[in-house]
Design a protein around this motif. Structure first.
Motif, PDB file in Angstrom:
ATOM      1  N   GLU A 155       0.873  -1.176   0.000  1.00  0.00           N
ATOM      2  CA  GLU A 155       0.000   0.000   0.000  1.00  0.00           C
ATOM      3  C   GLU A 155       0.906   1.220   0.000  1.00  0.00           C
ATOM      4  N   PRO A 156       0.789   2.113  -0.986  1.00  0.00           N
ATOM      5  CA  PRO A 156       1.718   3.247  -1.037  1.00  0.00           C
ATOM      6  C   PRO A 156       1.493   4.297   0.044  1.00  0.00           C
ATOM      7  N   GLN A 157       0.270   4.397   0.554  1.00  0.00           N
ATOM      8  CA  GLN A 157      -0.027   5.423   1.550  1.00  0.00           C
ATOM      9  C   GLN A 157       0.030   4.807   2.947  1.00  0.00           C
ATOM     10  N   LEU A 158       1.203   4.941   3.557  1.00  0.00           N
ATOM     11  CA  LEU A 158       1.444   4.358   4.876  1.00  0.00           C
ATOM     12  C   LEU A 158       1.780   5.455   5.874  1.00  0.00           C
ATOM     13  N   PRO A 159       1.507   5.213   7.150  1.00  0.00           N
ATOM     14  CA  PRO A 159       1.951   6.166   8.161  1.00  0.00           C
ATOM     15  C   PRO A 159       3.471   6.108   8.305  1.00  0.00           C
ATOM     16  N   GLY A 160       4.086   7.233   8.613  1.00  0.00           N
ATOM     17  CA  GLY A 160       5.545   7.259   8.786  1.00  0.00           C
ATOM     18  C   GLY A 160       6.247   7.080   7.458  1.00  0.00           C
ATOM     19  N   THR A 161       7.110   6.079   7.373  1.00  0.00           N
ATOM     20  CA  THR A 161       7.828   5.776   6.138  1.00  0.00           C
ATOM     21  C   THR A 161       6.809   5.344   5.084  1.00  0.00           C
ATOM     22  N   SER A 162       6.740   6.091   3.989  1.00  0.00           N
ATOM     23  CA  SER A 162       5.711   5.829   2.978  1.00  0.00           C
ATOM     24  C   SER A 162       6.020   4.576   2.163  1.00  0.00           C
ATOM     25  N   GLY A 163       5.002   4.092   1.478  1.00  0.00           N
ATOM     26  CA  GLY A 163       5.184   2.965   0.579  1.00  0.00           C
ATOM     27  C   GLY A 163       6.150   3.292  -0.543  1.00  0.00           C
ATOM     28  N   MET A 164       6.171   4.548  -0.964  1.00  0.00           N
ATOM     29  CA  MET A 164       7.093   4.941  -2.029  1.00  0.00           C
ATOM     30  C   MET A 164       8.540   4.912  -1.535  1.00  0.00           C
ATOM     31  N   GLU A 165       8.752   5.260  -0.267  1.00  0.00           N
ATOM     32  CA  GLU A 165      10.102   5.163   0.305  1.00  0.00           C
ATOM     33  C   GLU A 165      10.530   3.698   0.405  1.00  0.00           C
ATOM     34  N   VAL A 166       9.598   2.838   0.783  1.00  0.00           N
ATOM     35  CA  VAL A 166       9.890   1.400   0.843  1.00  0.00           C
ATOM     36  C   VAL A 166      10.243   0.888  -0.549  1.00  0.00           C
ATOM     37  N   LEU A 167       9.434   1.244  -1.543  1.00  0.00           N
ATOM     38  CA  LEU A 167       9.684   0.797  -2.915  1.00  0.00           C
ATOM     39  C   LEU A 167      11.026   1.307  -3.421  1.00  0.00           C
ATOM     40  N   SER A 168      11.344   2.542  -3.109  1.00  0.00           N
ATOM     41  CA  SER A 168      12.628   3.117  -3.529  1.00  0.00           C
ATOM     42  C   SER A 168      13.792   2.335  -2.932  1.00  0.00           C
ATOM     43  N   GLU A 169      13.701   2.013  -1.641  1.00  0.00           N
ATOM     44  CA  GLU A 169      14.775   1.252  -1.007  1.00  0.00           C
ATOM     45  C   GLU A 169      14.879  -0.146  -1.605  1.00  0.00           C
ATOM     46  N   LEU A 170      13.729  -0.766  -1.866  1.00  0.00           N
ATOM     47  CA  LEU A 170      13.731  -2.102  -2.471  1.00  0.00           C
ATOM     48  C   LEU A 170      14.415  -2.094  -3.828  1.00  0.00           C
ATOM     49  N   LYS A 171      14.106  -1.119  -4.635  1.00  0.00           N
ATOM     50  CA  LYS A 171      14.602  -1.088  -6.010  1.00  0.00           C
ATOM     51  C   LYS A 171      16.059  -0.645  -6.104  1.00  0.00           C
ATOM     52  N   ASN A 172      16.607  -0.127  -5.018  1.00  0.00           N
ATOM     53  CA  ASN A 172      17.987   0.369  -5.048  1.00  0.00           C
ATOM     54  C   ASN A 172      18.943  -0.447  -4.187  1.00  0.00           C
ATOM     55  N   GLU A 173      18.497  -1.605  -3.705  1.00  0.00           N
ATOM     56  CA  GLU A 173      19.337  -2.370  -2.803  1.00  0.00           C
ATOM     57  C   GLU A 173      19.298  -3.870  -3.105  1.00  0.00           C
ATOM     58  N   PRO A 174      20.361  -4.388  -3.732  1.00  0.00           N
ATOM     59  CA  PRO A 174      20.431  -5.839  -3.941  1.00  0.00           C
ATOM     60  C   PRO A 174      20.586  -6.531  -2.589  1.00  0.00           C
ATOM     61  N   PRO A 175      20.086  -7.691  -2.346  1.00  0.00           N
ATOM     62  CA  PRO A 175      19.244  -8.523  -3.207  1.00  0.00           C
ATOM     63  C   PRO A 175      17.759  -8.197  -3.080  1.00  0.00           C
ATOM     64  N   LEU A 176      17.399  -7.153  -2.322  1.00  0.00           N
ATOM     65  CA  LEU A 176      15.988  -6.801  -2.173  1.00  0.00           C
ATOM     66  C   LEU A 176      15.351  -6.413  -3.501  1.00  0.00           C
ATOM     67  N   ASP A 177      16.154  -5.940  -4.436  1.00  0.00           N
ATOM     68  CA  ASP A 177      15.615  -5.503  -5.724  1.00  0.00           C
ATOM     69  C   ASP A 177      15.080  -6.662  -6.561  1.00  0.00           C
ATOM     70  N   GLU A 178      15.334  -7.896  -6.131  1.00  0.00           N
ATOM     71  CA  GLU A 178      14.835  -9.064  -6.855  1.00  0.00           C
ATOM     72  C   GLU A 178      13.446  -9.491  -6.388  1.00  0.00           C
ATOM     73  N   ILE A 179      12.961  -8.936  -5.279  1.00  0.00           N
ATOM     74  CA  ILE A 179      11.643  -9.299  -4.753  1.00  0.00           C
ATOM     75  C   ILE A 179      10.572  -8.645  -5.619  1.00  0.00           C
ATOM     76  N   ARG A 180       9.599  -9.430  -6.043  1.00  0.00           N
ATOM     77  CA  ARG A 180       8.491  -8.916  -6.850  1.00  0.00           C
ATOM     78  C   ARG A 180       7.593  -8.053  -5.964  1.00  0.00           C
ATOM     79  N   VAL A 181       7.173  -6.899  -6.502  1.00  0.00           N
ATOM     80  CA  VAL A 181       6.342  -5.968  -5.742  1.00  0.00           C
ATOM     81  C   VAL A 181       5.078  -5.645  -6.524  1.00  0.00           C
TER      82      VAL A 181
END
Length: 155
Positions: free
Chosen positions: A75-101
Motif C-alpha cells: 500500500e503506497p499510503q502508509l503512516p511514517g515511512t511511505s510505501g514509495m520510500e519502501v519501494l525506492s529502497e527495495l529497487k535500489n538495494e540488492p538482493p531486495l531488488d529481486e523481490i516482486r512488488v
C-alpha cells in the motif's frame, strides 16, 4: 521459498511468502482470509507501516527470523515511512531488488502518483473495496505469480 509437505494438483506445489504492507486492520484480515481460502499456497506476513516493512525485509529487531518474501503487496499510503520510500529502497538495494512488488492502488491515479516519483513496481493492482472483490484480487495475484513461475522455468 517456504516448503510445504502436502500439495494437491490444484496448488502450485510450492508455498510463497507474501509480505502484506497494509495499515488498515480490516483490510489485512480480509486479505489473509481470502489468501487462506485461495488455491495459491502461501504464508502471509502482515505489517502496518513502512518502518516495519523495512525491518521485516532487513530482518531487524522483532523480525530477525523473518523469511525473505517472494512477493510484496504494498500500500503506497502508509503512516511514517511511505510505501514509495519502501519501494525506492527495495529497487535500489540488492538482493531486495529481486523481490516482486505489487503496488495496491485505490485508482488509476494511485499508479500515476507512484510512477511520478520515478519508481516502478512489477505490477499495479487495484485494491479491493468490497468483500466480493477480494476473490478477484486473489486471482489476479495468483495469475501474476503463475506468470513469474512460468517465466523463471522457461529460463
Amino acid at each position: 521459498m517456504a516448503s510445504v509437505d502436502e500439495a494437491d494438483e490444484t496448488d502450485l506445489g510450492e508455498a510463497i511468502d507474501i509480505l502484506l504492507v497494509e495499515p488498515n486492520p480490516g483490510d489485512t484480515r480480509l486479505f489473509e482470509e481470502n489468501f487462506r481460502d485461495a488455491k495459491l499456497m502461501n504464508a502471509v506476513h502482515a505489517v502496518t507501516d513502512g518502518k516495519e516493512a523495512l525491518d521485516f525485509l532487513h530482518q531487524r529487531g522483532a523480525y530477525g527470523d523473518a523469511p525473505q518474501p517472494d512477493l510484496i503487496l504494498l500500500e503506497p499510503q502508509l503512516p511514517g515511512t511511505s510505501g514509495m520510500e519502501v519501494l525506492s529502497e527495495l529497487k535500489n538495494e540488492p538482493p531486495l531488488d529481486e523481490i516482486r512488488v505489487i503496488v495496491l492502488t485505490s485508482s488509476e491515479m494511485g499508479e500515476e502518483i507512484v510512477r511520478s516519483h520515478g519508481l516502478e513496481a512489477d505490477e499495479y493492482i487495484r485494491k479491493p473495496v468490497e468483500t466480493e472483490e477480494f476473490i478477484d484480487f486473489v486471482r489476479e495475484v495468483e495469475d501474476f505469480w503463475f506468470a513469474i513461475v512460468k517465466n523463471e522455468s522457461d529460463d
